[in-house]
Design a protein around this motif. Structure first.
Motif, short mmCIF file in Angstrom:
data_model
loop_
_atom_site.label_atom_id
_atom_site.label_comp_id
_atom_site.label_asym_id
_atom_site.label_seq_id
_atom_site.Cartn_x
_atom_site.Cartn_y
_atom_site.Cartn_z
N GLU A 1 4.02 1.29 1.39
CA GLU A 1 2.76 0.93 2.10
C GLU A 1 1.74 0.34 1.41
O GLU A 1 0.95 -0.15 1.79
CB GLU A 1 2.33 2.19 2.94
CG GLU A 1 3.26 2.75 4.21
CD GLU A 1 2.97 4.10 4.69
OE1 GLU A 1 2.45 3.83 5.80
OE2 GLU A 1 3.20 4.94 3.79
N VAL A 2 1.87 0.69 0.10
CA VAL A 2 0.93 0.11 -1.07
C VAL A 2 1.57 -1.39 -1.22
O VAL A 2 0.92 -2.42 -1.34
CB VAL A 2 0.63 0.96 -2.13
CG1 VAL A 2 -0.04 0.13 -3.09
CG2 VAL A 2 0.02 2.11 -1.61
N SER A 3 2.74 -1.46 -1.67
CA SER A 3 3.19 -2.49 -2.08
C SER A 3 3.44 -3.64 -1.10
O SER A 3 3.47 -4.91 -1.28
CB SER A 3 4.80 -2.34 -2.55
OG SER A 3 5.66 -1.91 -1.61
N ASP A 4 3.49 -3.10 0.27
CA ASP A 4 3.24 -4.20 1.32
C ASP A 4 1.86 -4.91 1.17
O ASP A 4 1.86 -6.38 1.75
CB ASP A 4 3.41 -3.45 2.76
CG ASP A 4 4.66 -3.24 3.09
OD1 ASP A 4 5.66 -3.39 2.46
OD2 ASP A 4 4.92 -2.18 3.90
N TRP B 1 -0.94 -10.03 -0.03
CA TRP B 1 -2.28 -10.62 0.24
C TRP B 1 -3.43 -10.06 -0.94
O TRP B 1 -4.21 -10.92 -0.80
CB TRP B 1 -2.72 -10.38 1.81
CG TRP B 1 -1.49 -10.82 2.77
CD1 TRP B 1 -1.42 -11.94 3.11
CD2 TRP B 1 -0.71 -9.87 3.35
NE1 TRP B 1 -0.39 -12.16 4.02
CE2 TRP B 1 0.14 -10.80 4.20
CE3 TRP B 1 0.06 -8.77 3.28
CZ2 TRP B 1 1.19 -10.57 5.00
CZ3 TRP B 1 0.76 -8.43 4.00
CH2 TRP B 1 1.41 -9.29 4.85
N PHE B 2 -3.11 -9.05 -1.51
CA PHE B 2 -4.14 -8.80 -2.35
C PHE B 2 -3.70 -8.21 -3.56
O PHE B 2 -2.58 -7.72 -3.85
CB PHE B 2 -4.74 -7.27 -1.61
CG PHE B 2 -4.94 -7.28 -0.22
CD1 PHE B 2 -6.21 -8.15 0.04
CD2 PHE B 2 -4.39 -7.24 1.06
CE1 PHE B 2 -6.87 -8.26 1.62
CE2 PHE B 2 -4.67 -7.20 2.20
CZ PHE B 2 -5.95 -7.83 2.43
N ASP B 3 -4.41 -8.49 -4.66
CA ASP B 3 -4.38 -8.20 -6.05
C ASP B 3 -4.61 -6.56 -6.02
O ASP B 3 -5.33 -5.97 -5.33
CB ASP B 3 -4.94 -8.87 -6.97
CG ASP B 3 -6.60 -8.84 -6.99
OD1 ASP B 3 -7.09 -7.79 -6.43
OD2 ASP B 3 -7.17 -9.82 -6.96
N GLU B 4 -4.30 -5.91 -7.30
CA GLU B 4 -4.55 -4.69 -7.61
C GLU B 4 -5.99 -4.28 -7.58
O GLU B 4 -6.37 -3.18 -6.80
CB GLU B 4 -3.94 -4.14 -8.93
CG GLU B 4 -2.50 -4.28 -9.10
CD GLU B 4 -1.81 -3.97 -10.32
OE1 GLU B 4 -2.54 -4.08 -11.30
OE2 GLU B 4 -0.73 -3.80 -10.21
#
Length: 181
Positions: A135-138, A142-145
């Motif tokens: 769910e985080v890696s998905d 689109w988003f960086d850390e």
């Protein structure tokens, strides 16, 4: 009617007045500010944090508003939905599209990134300790850390605002159109 009477501006200390003015420049949150102004450090830190996050402009506005409307609808916070649904509409979502949130399947106005944000918002709000790594890696498509950290913080913060607003029964400001959660 609120459970704590709003503090008139002229009864706030100087720190609270300055924070009130800062938050008013951020958006129409006078009712919230008049309650939080009873504890100047709360009002000051929230005003400073929200202003700094907005000024840094790390997250796309649509992702931010999708997250806040989703969380606020999940928590049935009319105050927050009323304040954030119009911002989501500015990003191109129709009122009908906002009404359908947090539904993502077959939502004609959500692209894959939008759906990932809505799903992540639900996961953080409802089951943060039981989320899957996926769910985080998905979101990494689109988003960086840094963006994921801020998105997570804003989702958690929105949940806190929802609870604060509902526990103290804050009224939506007269100049804000009320939108049921």
């Amino acid at each position: 009617m609120t459970r704590i009477p709003p503090l008139p501006y002229d009864q706030m200390d100087e720190v609270a007045q300055k924070a009130f003015d800062t938050l008013e420049a951020y958006g129409s949150f006078a009712n919230w500010s008049r309650i939080a102004g009873r504890r100047a450090p709360i009002l000051r830190h929230v005003a400073e944090m929200l202003t700094e996050l907005r000024d840094d402009d790390v997250l796309p506005r649509r992702a931010l508003e999708l997250a806040m409307v989703t969380v606020s609808k999940l928590n049935a916070c009319t105050y927050c939905v009323s304040h954030h649904a119009p911002h989501l509409q500015v990003t191109g979502m129709s009122p009908e599209g906002v009404d359908r949130l947090p539904e993502v399947e077959n939502h004609p106005e959500l692209d894959d990134c939008d759906k990932a944000v809505v799903r992540y918002s639900e996961a953080v709000n409802n089951r943060a300790g039981r989320m899957r790594d996926a769910e985080v890696s998905d979101l990494r498509q689109w988003f960086d850390e840094a963006q994921i950290v801020e998105l997570t913080w804003r989702i958690a913060l929105c949940g806190a605002f929802n609870r604060f607003n509902d526990a103290l029964q804050l009224n939506v400001e007269d100049e804000v159109d009320e939108v049921q959660a």
